[in-house]
Design a protein around this motif. Structure first.
Motif, PDB file in Angstrom:
ATOM      1  N   CYS A   1       0.850  -1.178   0.000  1.00 15.45           N
ATOM      2  CA  CYS A   1       0.000   0.000   0.000  1.00 15.45           C
ATOM      3  C   CYS A   1       0.891   1.234   0.000  1.00 15.45           C
ATOM      4  N   ALA A   2       0.447   2.286  -0.678  1.00 18.52           N
ATOM      5  CA  ALA A   2       1.209   3.526  -0.738  1.00 18.52           C
ATOM      6  C   ALA A   2       0.257   4.707  -0.646  1.00 18.52           C
ATOM      7  N   ALA A   3       0.804   5.836  -0.192  1.00 20.26           N
ATOM      8  CA  ALA A   3      -0.007   7.045  -0.053  1.00 20.26           C
ATOM      9  C   ALA A   3       0.800   8.268  -0.427  1.00 20.26           C
ATOM     10  N   ALA A   4       0.076   9.296  -0.868  1.00 13.79           N
ATOM     11  CA  ALA A   4       0.719  10.553  -1.247  1.00 13.79           C
ATOM     12  C   ALA A   4      -0.262  11.699  -1.058  1.00 13.79           C
ATOM     13  N   PRO A   5       0.229  12.882  -0.752  1.00 10.14           N
ATOM     14  CA  PRO A   5      -0.652  14.043  -0.605  1.00 10.14           C
ATOM     15  C   PRO A   5      -1.112  14.598  -1.936  1.00 10.14           C
ATOM     16  N   TYR A   6      -0.386  14.307  -3.011  1.00 11.41           N
ATOM     17  CA  TYR A   6      -0.773  14.767  -4.329  1.00 11.41           C
ATOM     18  C   TYR A   6      -0.079  13.869  -5.348  1.00 11.41           C
ATOM     19  N   SER A   7      -0.560  13.898  -6.574  1.00  9.52           N
ATOM     20  CA  SER A   7       0.063  13.085  -7.618  1.00  9.52           C
ATOM     21  C   SER A   7      -0.383  13.566  -8.986  1.00  9.52           C
ATOM     22  N   ASN A   8       0.560  13.631  -9.888  1.00 10.00           N
ATOM     23  CA  ASN A   8       0.248  13.894 -11.294  1.00 10.00           C
ATOM     24  C   ASN A   8       0.233  12.605 -12.107  1.00 10.00           C
ATOM     25  N   TYR A   9       0.922  11.607 -11.581  1.00 10.78           N
ATOM     26  CA  TYR A   9       1.020  10.316 -12.271  1.00 10.78           C
ATOM     27  C   TYR A   9       0.704   9.221 -11.243  1.00 10.78           C
ATOM     28  N   PRO A  10      -0.568   8.933 -10.998  1.00 10.68           N
ATOM     29  CA  PRO A  10      -0.978   8.079  -9.880  1.00 10.68           C
ATOM     30  C   PRO A  10      -0.557   6.628  -9.963  1.00 10.68           C
ATOM     31  N   LEU A  11      -0.024   6.183 -11.082  1.00 11.06           N
ATOM     32  CA  LEU A  11       0.455   4.804 -11.175  1.00 11.06           C
ATOM     33  C   LEU A  11       1.979   4.750 -11.256  1.00 11.06           C
ATOM     34  N   ARG A  12       2.627   5.815 -10.832  1.00  5.72           N
ATOM     35  CA  ARG A  12       4.081   5.843 -10.819  1.00  5.72           C
ATOM     36  C   ARG A  12       4.587   5.737  -9.377  1.00  5.72           C
ATOM     37  N   GLU A  13       5.513   4.831  -9.164  1.00  9.62           N
ATOM     38  CA  GLU A  13       6.008   4.564  -7.819  1.00  9.62           C
ATOM     39  C   GLU A  13       6.586   5.807  -7.170  1.00  9.62           C
ATOM     40  N   TYR A  14       7.290   6.626  -7.912  1.00  3.30           N
ATOM     41  CA  TYR A  14       7.987   7.768  -7.330  1.00  3.30           C
ATOM     42  C   TYR A  14       7.049   8.859  -6.834  1.00  3.30           C
ATOM     43  N   GLU A  15       5.772   8.747  -7.159  1.00 10.03           N
ATOM     44  CA  GLU A  15       4.800   9.740  -6.706  1.00 10.03           C
ATOM     45  C   GLU A  15       4.447   9.562  -5.226  1.00 10.03           C
ATOM     46  N   TYR A  16       4.749   8.418  -4.656  1.00 13.01           N
ATOM     47  CA  TYR A  16       4.271   8.082  -3.313  1.00 13.01           C
ATOM     48  C   TYR A  16       5.395   8.174  -2.293  1.00 13.01           C
ATOM     49  N   ASN A  17       5.093   8.793  -1.133  1.00 11.81           N
ATOM     50  CA  ASN A  17       6.121   8.985  -0.114  1.00 11.81           C
ATOM     51  C   ASN A  17       5.867   8.201   1.165  1.00 11.81           C
ATOM     52  N   SER A  18       4.782   7.444   1.209  1.00  9.31           N
ATOM     53  CA  SER A  18       4.514   6.591   2.371  1.00  9.31           C
ATOM     54  C   SER A  18       4.220   5.187   1.855  1.00  9.31           C
ATOM     55  N   TRP A  19       4.812   4.205   2.519  1.00 11.64           N
ATOM     56  CA  TRP A  19       4.682   2.810   2.083  1.00 11.64           C
ATOM     57  C   TRP A  19       4.451   1.900   3.278  1.00 11.64           C
ATOM     58  N   GLY A  20       3.639   0.875   3.049  1.00 10.62           N
ATOM     59  CA  GLY A  20       3.480  -0.163   4.055  1.00 10.62           C
ATOM     60  C   GLY A  20       4.554  -1.223   3.909  1.00 10.62           C
ATOM     61  N   GLN A  21       4.514  -2.202   4.813  1.00 11.97           N
ATOM     62  CA  GLN A  21       5.516  -3.268   4.813  1.00 11.97           C
ATOM     63  C   GLN A  21       5.189  -4.373   3.822  1.00 11.97           C
ATOM     64  N   GLY A  22       3.955  -4.426   3.384  1.00  8.55           N
ATOM     65  CA  GLY A  22       3.584  -5.426   2.400  1.00  8.55           C
ATOM     66  C   GLY A  22       2.836  -6.604   2.998  1.00  8.55           C
ATOM     67  N   THR A  23       2.041  -7.250   2.172  1.00  8.10           N
ATOM     68  CA  THR A  23       1.342  -8.474   2.547  1.00  8.10           C
ATOM     69  C   THR A  23       1.425  -9.437   1.374  1.00  8.10           C
ATOM     70  N   GLN A  24       1.723 -10.701   1.673  1.00  7.33           N
ATOM     71  CA  GLN A  24       1.968 -11.689   0.625  1.00  7.33           C
ATOM     72  C   GLN A  24       0.661 -12.283   0.121  1.00  7.33           C
ATOM     73  N   VAL A  25       0.554 -12.366  -1.200  1.00  5.48           N
ATOM     74  CA  VAL A  25      -0.559 -13.057  -1.858  1.00  5.48           C
ATOM     75  C   VAL A  25       0.030 -14.177  -2.701  1.00  5.48           C
ATOM     76  N   THR A  26      -0.450 -15.393  -2.474  1.00  3.72           N
ATOM     77  CA  THR A  26       0.031 -16.553  -3.212  1.00  3.72           C
ATOM     78  C   THR A  26      -1.162 -17.250  -3.859  1.00  3.72           C
ATOM     79  N   VAL A  27      -1.082 -17.430  -5.170  1.00  2.00           N
ATOM     80  CA  VAL A  27      -2.166 -18.068  -5.911  1.00  2.00           C
ATOM     81  C   VAL A  27      -1.632 -19.353  -6.531  1.00  2.00           C
ATOM     82  N   SER A  28      -2.234 -20.469  -6.180  1.00  2.06           N
ATOM     83  CA  SER A  28      -1.802 -21.759  -6.693  1.00  2.06           C
ATOM     84  C   SER A  28      -2.701 -22.201  -7.853  1.00  2.06           C
ATOM     85  N   SER A  29      -2.093 -22.932  -8.766  1.00  2.00           N
ATOM     86  CA  SER A  29      -2.853 -23.381  -9.949  1.00  2.00           C
ATOM     87  C   SER A  29      -3.562 -24.688  -9.683  1.00  2.00           C
TER      88      SER A  29
END
Length: 124
Positions: free
Chosen positions: A96-124
């Motif tokens: 998860c990421a957050a930003a106070p503003y963004s011109n390019y909302p799908l660009r990583e560098y736009e975001y200045n706050s990040w979570g630690q992550g959560t793993q998703v595993t999909v088996s076939s």
């Protein structure tokens, strides 16, 4: 910056669904934009979806359009990602990421706050 905590990851079979939630603590002005990214080993972090809190405008990567839905609960200051029809290629660490503003909302560098992550595993 705000503190972001993701939850809801896990393991699921192909075709299944999961819902990820990101809880933000801090000023709402720092979470005007919220987004979900994912990364698999050996690859760069990939933008999945983003949402603009003022109009609830949403943006999606082509790879997840029609399967994933991003949403916000502004009262709780959370962002969620509903994932349906999951496939093995969706296996990744989701951030998860957050930003106070963004011109390019799908660009990583736009975001200045990040979570630690959560793993998703999909088996076939």
């Amino acid at each position: 910056q705000v503190q972001l905590v993701e939850s809801g990851g896990g393991s699921v079979e192909a075709g299944g669904s999961l819902r990820l939630t990101c809880a933000a603590s801090g000023s709402a002005s720092d979470t005007v934009w919220m987004a979900w990214f994912r990364r698999t080993p050996g690859k760069e972090r990939e933008a999945i979806a983003s949402i603009y809190s003022r109009y609830l405008s949403t943006y999606y990567a082509d790879s997840v359009k029609g399967r994933f839905t991003i949403s916000r609960d502004l009262d709780k200051n959370t962002a969620s990602l509903q994932m349906t029809n999951l496939q093995p290629e969706d296996t990744a660490m989701y951030y998860c990421a957050a930003a106070p503003y963004s011109n390019y909302p799908l660009r990583e560098y736009e975001y200045n706050s990040w979570g630690q992550g959560t793993q998703v595993t999909v088996s076939s």
